[in-house]
Write a protein that holds these residues in place. Structure first.
Motif, PDB file in Angstrom:
ATOM      1  N   PHE A 247      13.199  -5.718 -10.014  1.00 46.06           N
ATOM      2  CA  PHE A 247      12.693  -5.904  -8.652  1.00 46.06           C
ATOM      3  C   PHE A 247      12.387  -4.563  -7.972  1.00 46.06           C
ATOM      4  O   PHE A 247      11.485  -4.474  -7.141  1.00 46.06           O
ATOM      5  N   HIS A 248      13.176  -3.565  -8.310  1.00 46.41           N
ATOM      6  CA  HIS A 248      13.069  -2.235  -7.716  1.00 46.41           C
ATOM      7  C   HIS A 248      11.664  -1.666  -7.910  1.00 46.41           C
ATOM      8  O   HIS A 248      11.050  -1.144  -6.979  1.00 46.41           O
ATOM      9  N   GLN A 249      11.144  -1.755  -9.136  1.00 43.02           N
ATOM     10  CA  GLN A 249       9.835  -1.176  -9.418  1.00 43.02           C
ATOM     11  C   GLN A 249       8.696  -2.095  -8.975  1.00 43.02           C
ATOM     12  O   GLN A 249       7.632  -1.620  -8.562  1.00 43.02           O
ATOM     13  N   ALA A 250       8.904  -3.409  -9.025  1.00 42.81           N
ATOM     14  CA  ALA A 250       7.879  -4.334  -8.528  1.00 42.81           C
ATOM     15  C   ALA A 250       7.645  -4.119  -7.037  1.00 42.81           C
ATOM     16  O   ALA A 250       6.522  -4.270  -6.538  1.00 42.81           O
ATOM     17  N   ALA A 251       8.722  -3.744  -6.323  1.00 44.04           N
ATOM     18  CA  ALA A 251       8.596  -3.488  -4.886  1.00 44.04           C
ATOM     19  C   ALA A 251       7.670  -2.315  -4.594  1.00 44.04           C
ATOM     20  O   ALA A 251       7.064  -2.239  -3.524  1.00 44.04           O
ATOM     21  N   GLU A 252       7.544  -1.389  -5.555  1.00 44.03           N
ATOM     22  CA  GLU A 252       6.691  -0.222  -5.349  1.00 44.03           C
ATOM     23  C   GLU A 252       5.209  -0.601  -5.274  1.00 44.03           C
ATOM     24  O   GLU A 252       4.397   0.140  -4.722  1.00 44.03           O
ATOM     25  N   ILE A 253       4.834  -1.755  -5.838  1.00 44.47           N
ATOM     26  CA  ILE A 253       3.440  -2.197  -5.705  1.00 44.47           C
ATOM     27  C   ILE A 253       3.316  -3.253  -4.607  1.00 44.47           C
ATOM     28  O   ILE A 253       2.253  -3.851  -4.427  1.00 44.47           O
ATOM     29  N   GLY A 254       4.424  -3.501  -3.873  1.00 42.60           N
ATOM     30  CA  GLY A 254       4.352  -4.367  -2.707  1.00 42.60           C
ATOM     31  C   GLY A 254       4.787  -5.797  -2.909  1.00 42.60           C
ATOM     32  O   GLY A 254       4.535  -6.644  -2.046  1.00 42.60           O
TER      33      GLY A 254
ATOM     34  N   LYS B 187      13.999  10.082   5.157  1.00 41.88           N
ATOM     35  CA  LYS B 187      13.950  11.479   5.603  1.00 41.88           C
ATOM     36  C   LYS B 187      12.786  12.222   4.961  1.00 41.88           C
ATOM     37  O   LYS B 187      12.122  13.049   5.604  1.00 41.88           O
ATOM     38  N   ASN B 188      12.524  11.943   3.685  1.00 40.14           N
ATOM     39  CA  ASN B 188      11.491  12.675   2.947  1.00 40.14           C
ATOM     40  C   ASN B 188      10.325  11.757   2.582  1.00 40.14           C
ATOM     41  O   ASN B 188       9.773  11.850   1.487  1.00 40.14           O
ATOM     42  N   TYR B 189       9.965  10.879   3.507  1.00 40.45           N
ATOM     43  CA  TYR B 189       8.994   9.839   3.155  1.00 40.45           C
ATOM     44  C   TYR B 189       7.605  10.399   2.910  1.00 40.45           C
ATOM     45  O   TYR B 189       7.050  11.138   3.714  1.00 40.45           O
ATOM     46  N   GLN B 190       7.086  10.050   1.772  1.00 39.49           N
ATOM     47  CA  GLN B 190       5.688  10.282   1.437  1.00 39.49           C
ATOM     48  C   GLN B 190       5.328   9.328   0.311  1.00 39.49           C
ATOM     49  O   GLN B 190       6.182   8.944  -0.476  1.00 39.49           O
ATOM     50  N   ILE B 191       4.087   8.946   0.253  1.00 45.24           N
ATOM     51  CA  ILE B 191       3.648   8.058  -0.826  1.00 45.24           C
ATOM     52  C   ILE B 191       3.219   8.939  -1.993  1.00 45.24           C
ATOM     53  O   ILE B 191       2.264   9.702  -1.885  1.00 45.24           O
ATOM     54  N   HIS B 192       3.962   8.833  -3.066  1.00 48.34           N
ATOM     55  CA  HIS B 192       3.686   9.656  -4.248  1.00 48.34           C
ATOM     56  C   HIS B 192       2.315   9.269  -4.808  1.00 48.34           C
ATOM     57  O   HIS B 192       1.967   8.077  -4.865  1.00 48.34           O
ATOM     58  N   PRO B 193       1.517  10.263  -5.237  1.00 45.21           N
ATOM     59  CA  PRO B 193       0.187   9.943  -5.785  1.00 45.21           C
ATOM     60  C   PRO B 193       0.228   8.926  -6.917  1.00 45.21           C
ATOM     61  O   PRO B 193      -0.681   8.093  -7.035  1.00 45.21           O
ATOM     62  N   ILE B 194       1.297   8.950  -7.734  1.00 50.06           N
ATOM     63  CA  ILE B 194       1.372   8.016  -8.858  1.00 50.06           C
ATOM     64  C   ILE B 194       1.565   6.585  -8.358  1.00 50.06           C
ATOM     65  O   ILE B 194       1.063   5.623  -8.950  1.00 50.06           O
ATOM     66  N   ILE B 195       2.274   6.452  -7.210  1.00 51.36           N
ATOM     67  CA  ILE B 195       2.460   5.114  -6.618  1.00 51.36           C
ATOM     68  C   ILE B 195       1.115   4.592  -6.122  1.00 51.36           C
ATOM     69  O   ILE B 195       0.765   3.419  -6.335  1.00 51.36           O
ATOM     70  N   SER B 196       0.360   5.454  -5.465  1.00 47.18           N
ATOM     71  CA  SER B 196      -0.966   5.047  -4.979  1.00 47.18           C
ATOM     72  C   SER B 196      -1.852   4.611  -6.144  1.00 47.18           C
ATOM     73  O   SER B 196      -2.572   3.607  -6.052  1.00 47.18           O
ATOM     74  N   GLN B 197      -1.778   5.331  -7.237  1.00 45.62           N
ATOM     75  CA  GLN B 197      -2.584   5.000  -8.408  1.00 45.62           C
ATOM     76  C   GLN B 197      -2.181   3.644  -8.984  1.00 45.62           C
ATOM     77  O   GLN B 197      -3.028   2.808  -9.313  1.00 45.62           O
ATOM     78  N   ILE B 198      -0.849   3.426  -9.107  1.00 46.15           N
ATOM     79  CA  ILE B 198      -0.370   2.164  -9.691  1.00 46.15           C
ATOM     80  C   ILE B 198      -0.709   0.994  -8.769  1.00 46.15           C
ATOM     81  O   ILE B 198      -1.058  -0.101  -9.228  1.00 46.15           O
ATOM     82  N   LYS B 199      -0.622   1.212  -7.457  1.00 44.66           N
ATOM     83  CA  LYS B 199      -1.010   0.157  -6.514  1.00 44.66           C
ATOM     84  C   LYS B 199      -2.470  -0.234  -6.714  1.00 44.66           C
ATOM     85  O   LYS B 199      -2.828  -1.419  -6.653  1.00 44.66           O
ATOM     86  N   PHE B 200      -3.315   0.768  -6.938  1.00 47.15           N
ATOM     87  CA  PHE B 200      -4.734   0.490  -7.168  1.00 47.15           C
ATOM     88  C   PHE B 200      -4.907  -0.295  -8.473  1.00 47.15           C
ATOM     89  O   PHE B 200      -5.657  -1.278  -8.527  1.00 47.15           O
TER      90      PHE B 200
ATOM     91  N   SER C 161      -3.845  -3.951  -7.953  1.00 53.30           N
ATOM     92  CA  SER C 161      -4.276  -4.570  -6.696  1.00 53.30           C
ATOM     93  C   SER C 161      -4.601  -6.054  -6.854  1.00 53.30           C
ATOM     94  O   SER C 161      -4.369  -6.854  -5.949  1.00 53.30           O
ATOM     95  N   GLU C 162      -5.141  -6.452  -8.029  1.00 49.05           N
ATOM     96  CA  GLU C 162      -5.430  -7.877  -8.251  1.00 49.05           C
ATOM     97  C   GLU C 162      -4.161  -8.711  -8.196  1.00 49.05           C
ATOM     98  O   GLU C 162      -4.159  -9.837  -7.696  1.00 49.05           O
ATOM     99  N   ILE C 163      -3.060  -8.144  -8.719  1.00 46.22           N
ATOM    100  CA  ILE C 163      -1.775  -8.851  -8.732  1.00 46.22           C
ATOM    101  C   ILE C 163      -1.252  -9.004  -7.305  1.00 46.22           C
ATOM    102  O   ILE C 163      -0.855 -10.100  -6.884  1.00 46.22           O
ATOM    103  N   THR C 164      -1.236  -7.898  -6.559  1.00 40.97           N
ATOM    104  CA  THR C 164      -0.667  -7.958  -5.207  1.00 40.97           C
ATOM    105  C   THR C 164      -1.512  -8.846  -4.289  1.00 40.97           C
ATOM    106  O   THR C 164      -0.976  -9.558  -3.437  1.00 40.97           O
ATOM    107  N   GLU C 165      -2.838  -8.822  -4.458  1.00 38.97           N
ATOM    108  CA  GLU C 165      -3.685  -9.683  -3.620  1.00 38.97           C
ATOM    109  C   GLU C 165      -3.405 -11.157  -3.888  1.00 38.97           C
ATOM    110  O   GLU C 165      -3.477 -11.994  -2.990  1.00 38.97           O
TER     111      GLU C 165
END
Length: 894
Positions: A417-424, A544-557, A560-564
């Protein structure tokens, strides 16, 4: 669609499977799925389990049922394989007490789809997959072939080498060689080939069971670890004779633990011993005849071990899933930072012990390399739907993959669940994805093609319907975290509340993390990926150190068909808010905090200013119950039995230690109990047996820095990463003992309040649970770690069932009076000891009152509510409804 959740099983990982099955049961979307819990016992029976047993802390708490257990005075619970000489008719009667026995040929009458939450042999090895395929039931995850490969670490290693995947050097040690060759020769050969440290693995186990690391050049230690992985043990007479009776029982309890020990039945020479009591008696009797060594072996042991060279590097775990076209997508790999060499059972499943960093702390090209190799291995092993692939990344950037798992652990904060949450995707949405993708994967078999296509089309219509639903839901702010020693358990409670509500049709939960200090609370709304970080410290660090890691943005892209398709409701964004923002955000608050703040009235005060309803007791009652000393004094004045008690203050201790110790020893005698006066969850609760331990406890409590004072921690036997707060006062209590009672037990009892028609409060007191502590006090693990602890609900006040009601009514009467005296409302948990005398009179000694009790999946309050017909969601709904009604009445009164 009827989803059969297969959980439990015959492996050593059955408790984690049981807890994972409960997670799936709770998180399936109630609008489109009907959950059917199919429990597999350790004899291989399939049982549609009555729902209330799903919420037991461990399998042993309900199975075998108590009236089928062999007579024993030992406080060691057993599994069904310890029952002997039961006929088929006896098994049918036993099973009928917890559910309905079914055969595989009957599966189609009860379920449309099988969700597999099983682990290890019989669950991940293709066995259950074959049974389901034979009977025309589509199932989740990988098919038969990759499952059969995935179960064997030896077969995996050979296939990885053949496919040119990098890995550690390894050697297979057969049991025949171990039994027939000099151990010193084997040890020398392994050191020469692999060097130290050596990694020793039982090849068919998961959850790090049977895995050890040998770091020193020590033959005796090597022999011991090899035996451990073979699930064998030699006991020496000289060692056994040193134990007193309690130490022997403790030794037996560890020995029969299926995760760390051998388990039962155990083979001794040609005989089988089935129960802990039989084993204790056998050892005593045999060693009395001057026999020097007894060899024990598990009935299910390993025939070979995999010995590997140690890899220096960062350890990671990566979930690989498939997109709509069957293409593998590696989710962001998680780095595992552990307190010791082995990421063991405790580190994996108890919050706060280890750290999970997602994505792994490495350059982007290295992360991409890990993802590529994990995807390549997924394809090479012909895995479908999802897999968890573990490995290491060395300092030189080499990727070593070493453990593809076709079923991942499914606890709320697991990698799954931890990693699935990273794609939303929240857990409920991810489970819907797994079911739909698994249905499509089963089409590859060429069997039941028309039927499975029809199921996919219907599920697609149901998923589309979810998006179109415009029903207004009640927004619930689930407040979790905090800054006390109980913060990790608070996060576990908050996540559990979130998950129970997110799969409902009535509520929309919004996770809110509380941080800061007592003078200034900081509030943050959390996206799902941050809420599912491993523990409170990880969440705080991410904020405290929040930023969206580039690799997360890439995996979300990429996904995207799954999350939609599956994420019908947009995730909450990370945002710092104030209490004044809450009225625009939520309709009601569920405070999932423990200790300060939360149970002290501080958060309640802020919510009342804004007329926001909340769970639990009001401000004044919370201020009392947070302080164990004040609670004891008030209850004592009301004629309710409490332990003799005393506060110890830092200034008095530091100014005149001798005088303070003398005063303590005049009032209380050793052994006594020391604990923080305003913390719970077993944090820093210790049995103090002498003056040296008392001084060590005070020294640790009054230490000037956060770091442990090593010599004092050693005296108190503190574990690494154990929570031990810094306070300027603490509480001492007499040790409650049996005295002249006939029966004596520790209990924890829950309650729920309701408004009557005339507006007064009615107390519903649940049947308390009996808590059996393995050590000197009930530990954090026993309270909250799945598969740990021994909670028997309802409590066993007497051996004679006909006397239960007479004693139980007395105990519940004291619990009710306690709640009334302290003006508890909403719900609560009360801990106590009970002395039952010859005439069946009962004395209940109150120890602690929790106005916001732990609400983790394994906590025993859910066992108690089940007896009264409440599923966890029903209980939470009642709590929220009462809080809402109470706020309305208060507003009208103003």
């Amino acid at each position: 669609m009827k989803i059969g959740i297969f959980f439990g099983g015959q492996s050593r990982e059955r408790e984690i499977s049981f807890a994972g099955g409960r997670t799936v049961y709770d998180n399936l979307n109630k609008s489109i799925f009907e959950a059917v819990p199919i429990f597999i016992d350790s004899k291989g029976h399939f049982i549609i389990l009555d729902w209330q047993y799903i919420y037991k802390g461990t399998i042993r708490d309900f199975y075998p049922p108590v009236n089928f257990l062999p007579k024993s005075d030992l406080p060691v619970q057993i599994y069904a394989e310890s029952l002997k000489n039961l006929s088929d008719e006896d098994w049918d009667k036993l099973i009928a007490e917890v559910g309905q026995k079914i055969n595989p040929s009957d599966f189609k009458k009860h379920i449309d789809f099988a969700f597999l939450a099983l682990h290890g042999p019989y669950g991940e090895d293709g066995n259950i997959q074959g049974i389901l395929e034979w009977n025309g039931i589509p199932f989740s995850g990988a098919g038969i072939l990759p499952s059969a490969i995935g179960i064997s670490k030896i077969a995996q290693r050979q296939l990885l080498q053949q496919a040119n995947f990098d890995g550690p050097k390894s050697i297979v040690l057969n049991q025949a060689d171990w039994n027939n060759q000099p151990h010193e020769n084997i040890f020398e050969s392994l050191k020469k080939e692999l060097n130290l440290p050596l990694v020793i693995k039982a090849p068919h186990q998961g959850s790090s069971i049977g895995v050890s690391i040998l770091t020193e050049n020590d033959l005796a230690k090597f022999e011991s670890l090899i035996q451990k992985s073979f699930f064998e043990l030699e006991i020496n007479k000289s060692d056994w004779d040193k134990y007193n009776y309690e130490e022997k029982i403790s030794f037996i309890a560890r020995l029969v633990d299926i995760r760390e020990g051998i388990g039962l039945p155990v083979i001794i020479e040609e005989d089988l011993i089935y129960t802990p009591e039989e084993l204790l008696n056998f050892l005593d009797k045999t060693f009395s005849t001057q026999k020097e060594v007894i060899k024990l072996k598990a009935i299910d042991s390993e025939d070979s071990l995999l010995i590997e060279s140690f890899i220096e590097g960062k350890e990671f775990s990566c979930i690989v899933i498939q997109d709509e076209n069957g293409r593998p997508i590696a989710l962001p790999p998680t780095e595992i930072r552990k307190g010791k060499d082995v990421f063991d059972y405790r580190s994996k499943y108890l919050p706060g012990i280890s750290r999970k960093i997602t994505p792994i702390d490495a350059p982007q090209d290295i992360i991409e390399k890990i993802r590529t190799q994990c995807s390549d291995l997924f394809k090479a092993l012909q895995i479908d739907v999802y897999a968890r692939i573990d490995g290491f990344i060395t300092k030189e950037g080499k990727v070593f993959l070493n453990d593809p798992n076709t079923t991942s652990g499914m606890l709320p904060s697991s990698f799954f669940f931890h990693q699935a949450a990273e794609i939303g995707l929240n857990p409920s949405q991810f489970l819907s994805y797994i079911i739909r993708t698994s249905l499509k994967a089963r089409l590859k078999s060429g069997k039941h093609h028309f039927e499975f296509h029809k199921m996919i089309k219907q599920l697609d219509r149901d998923l589309e319907g979810l998006k179109k639903k415009a029903q207004k839901k009640i927004n619930v702010g689930v407040i979790m975290g905090g800054f006390s020693t109980e913060r990790h358990i608070s996060v576990e409670s908050g996540r559990n509340i979130y998950e129970k509500l997110s799969s409902s049709e009535k509520y929309l939960p919004i996770p809110i993390f509380l941080s800061g200090n007592e003078d200034q609370h900081e509030l943050y709304t959390l996206p799902i990926n941050i809420m599912l970080k491993d523990n409170a410290d990880d969440i705080k660090d991410k904020i405290k150190n929040y930023q969206i890691h580039p690799i997360i943005s890439q995996i979300k892209f990429e996904s995207s068909e799954i999350t939609e398709k599956y994420a019908s409701i947009t995730n909450t964004a990370l945002k710092k808010i104030s209490y004044n923002d809450l009225p625009e955000l939520i309709d009601v608050a569920f405070i999932a905090l423990h200790g300060r703040p939360g149970e002290d009235g501080a958060v309640q005060t802020e919510l009342e200013k804004l007329n926001i309803p909340y769970n639990g007791s009001d401000v004044e009652s919370s201020k009392i119950t947070i302080n164990k000393y004040d609670t004891n004094e008030i209850l004592k004045a009301a004629g309710i039995s409490v332990a003799d008690h005393r506060l110890v203050y830092e200034d008095k201790w530091q100014s005149n230690r001798e005088a303070e110790i003398k005063a303590i020893e005049q009032q209380l005698s050793y052994p006594l109990i020391a604990k923080p006066a305003d913390d719970g969850c077993s944090s820093a609760v210790k049995k103090i047996k002498n003056r040296a331990e008392l001084e060590a406890f005070a020294g640790m409590m009054f230490r000037p820095q956060a770091e442990f004072i090593e010599d004092l921690a050693t005296i108190l036997k503190l574990k690494k990463n154990e929570e031990f707060p810094q306070k300027n006062f603490f509480l001492l209590e007499e040790l409650i003992e049996k005295k002249d009672a006939k029966h004596f037990l520790e209990i924890t009892g829950g309650l729920l309040t309701h408004f009557t028609e005339d507006g007064s409060i009615n107390y519903e007191i649940f049947e308390p649970s009996e808590a059996l502590a393995v050590g000197e006090v009930l530990s954090l693990e026993e309270k909250f770690l799945a598969g740990e602890g021994q909670n028997i609900t309802p409590a066993r006040y007497t051996p004679e069932s006909e006397n239960y009601k007479k004693v139980a009514e007395q105990v519940k009467s004291t619990l009710k009076k306690t709640a009334e005296v302290l003006n508890i409302t909403g719900y609560a948990r009360i801990d106590a000891f009970v002395r039952v005398y010859e005439d069946l009179s009962a004395e209940t000694i109150i120890i602690e009152v929790n106005s916001l009790p732990g609400m983790t999946p394994a906590t025993c309050i859910f066992h108690q509510t089940a007896i009264n017909g409440y599923k966890p969601y029903d209980f939470i709904d009642k709590i929220l409804s009462f809080g809402t009604e109470k706020m309305k009445k208060q507003t009208i009164a103003k």
